[in-house]
Design an enzyme around this catalytic site. Sequence first.
Site, mmCIF file in Angstrom:
data_model
loop_
_atom_site.group_PDB
_atom_site.id
_atom_site.type_symbol
_atom_site.label_atom_id
_atom_site.label_comp_id
_atom_site.label_asym_id
_atom_site.label_seq_id
_atom_site.Cartn_x
_atom_site.Cartn_y
_atom_site.Cartn_z
ATOM 1 N N HIS A 23 0.867 -1.194 0.000
ATOM 2 C CA HIS A 23 0.000 0.000 0.000
ATOM 3 C C HIS A 23 0.894 1.231 0.000
ATOM 4 C CE1 HIS A 23 -3.872 2.023 1.788
ATOM 5 N NE2 HIS A 23 -3.143 2.913 1.125
ATOM 6 N N HIS A 25 1.250 4.832 -2.386
ATOM 7 C CA HIS A 25 0.887 5.711 -3.509
ATOM 8 C C HIS A 25 2.175 6.361 -3.982
ATOM 9 C CE1 HIS A 25 -3.461 5.521 -2.450
ATOM 10 N NE2 HIS A 25 -2.966 5.333 -1.233
ATOM 11 N N HIS A 202 -9.601 1.115 -1.231
ATOM 12 C CA HIS A 202 -9.559 1.717 0.102
ATOM 13 C C HIS A 202 -10.980 1.612 0.670
ATOM 14 C CE1 HIS A 202 -5.777 3.301 -1.277
ATOM 15 N NE2 HIS A 202 -5.600 4.102 -0.238
ATOM 16 N N GLU A 205 -11.349 3.338 5.920
ATOM 17 C CA GLU A 205 -10.330 4.256 6.453
ATOM 18 C C GLU A 205 -11.078 5.319 7.266
ATOM 19 O OE1 GLU A 205 -8.199 6.505 3.450
ATOM 20 O OE2 GLU A 205 -6.568 7.042 4.830
ATOM 21 N N ASP A 283 1.740 3.991 2.893
ATOM 22 C CA ASP A 283 0.693 4.818 2.279
ATOM 23 C C ASP A 283 1.309 5.983 1.485
ATOM 24 O OD1 ASP A 283 -1.915 5.451 1.623
ATOM 25 O OD2 ASP A 283 -2.536 6.062 3.620
ATOM 26 N N ASP A 284 1.598 7.082 2.170
ATOM 27 C CA ASP A 284 2.177 8.276 1.526
ATOM 28 C C ASP A 284 3.346 8.744 2.388
ATOM 29 O OD1 ASP A 284 -0.024 8.879 -0.593
ATOM 30 O OD2 ASP A 284 -1.127 8.585 1.286
HETATM 31 N N1 ADE Z 1 -4.647 8.807 -1.810
HETATM 32 C C1 ADE Z 1 -3.412 8.828 -1.320
HETATM 33 N N2 ADE Z 1 -3.406 8.422 -0.044
HETATM 34 C C2 ADE Z 1 -4.690 8.112 0.290
HETATM 35 C C3 ADE Z 1 -5.329 7.616 1.440
HETATM 36 N N3 ADE Z 1 -4.679 7.348 2.569
HETATM 37 N N4 ADE Z 1 -6.665 7.435 1.416
HETATM 38 C C4 ADE Z 1 -7.350 7.699 0.303
HETATM 39 N N5 ADE Z 1 -6.789 8.159 -0.813
HETATM 40 C C5 ADE Z 1 -5.469 8.363 -0.826
HETATM 41 ZN ZN ZN Z 2 -3.754 4.753 0.567
#
Ligand code: ADE
Ligand code: ZN
Length: 341
Positions: A23, A25, A202, A205, A283-284
């Site tokens: 996971h 991005h 997703h 969340e 994630d990011d």
């Molecule tokens: N796009 C990038 N990170 C995300 C996240 N945590 N939840 C939804 N969309 C995303």
């Molecule tokens: Zn994500």
Amino acid sequence: MTGFASPEARAAFIAGLPKAELHLHIEGSLEPEMMFALARRNGVKLAFDSVEAIRAAYEFSNLQDFLDIYYQGMAVLLTDQDFHDLTAAYLDRAAADGVRHVEIFFDPQGHTARGVPFAHVVSGIARALAAGEARGISSRLIMCFLRHLSEADAQATLDEARPWLQLIHGVGLDSSEVGHPPEKFARVFARARDLGLKIVAHAGEEGPPAYVWQALDVLGVDRIDHGNRALEDAALVERIAGDELTLTVCPLSNLKLCVVDDLARHPLRRMLQAGLKATVNSDDPAYFGGYVNANFIAVANALDLTRNEIVTLARNSFTGSFLPPEAQAPHLAAIDAWAAA
Ligand code: ADE
Ligand code: ZN
């Protein structure tokens, strides 16, 4: 300290553990330093005048706060080379963290809407992934649809991806969750499945358990991204456990986006105890304060995770991947060898 002499010993154990990241991005791995360098290279004007000012803006109270900044940051990504360099930098970080396999999300609509050709995005990422394979990191590419946009827009994106499907292994669903349930995308995901693509989304969340049910029953997901709020519904937990579906959990993301108020109350251990195949992911990472090892270490310290729990999380990252079983096997053996040493 459960099975470890010190937090340093636990961190060293985690650092050496072979792992997969499921996971991530790729646009969320854009570090402020690279954002500045690409802005300069491409003549793009940024809203911030220093790396420090960018980092200082990374205070979020929910998912939308983050997404507003994340989409702005993408403005510096224009050429095939930009997408290559972004991906190569992520693979360097991942390799340093003991990552042996990655399944990377990208958001084509965040680029094509700005006039960047789909071909630049996918070919730049794929070129870096091929170089990563040559260095021993295997990979899969997953194209996400932005759920705040229409299903027609997602369908057009799938049409645009058709010539590139030999490089794209699956489709996902991301962006603003609440108000955009999975059922909004039923037809485009059905078409993706007919094209032989894997399905992830997703779900849970910020959105309610009903959205996770829809991801299962309407989209037919092969894996759930996040899934935190599934724990609110015992029947849903039983279903996910029974179907042996993997959850790609992102502890530092959850903390930064206020999905949890304290990592000590993070649901990761409860997921494992409920029989769910949870994994740890970043994630990011450029926005949330750490790559995969930082996520493992932060959540392991906060929850005092045992050696066995940490090994289970690493094993789940390979068994939950889209690698065929024969490609998973050497990684699982390497985890067991590291754990036994
Ligand atoms: N796009 C990038 N990170 C995300 C996240 N945590 N939840 C939804 N969309 C995303
Ligand atoms: Zn994500």
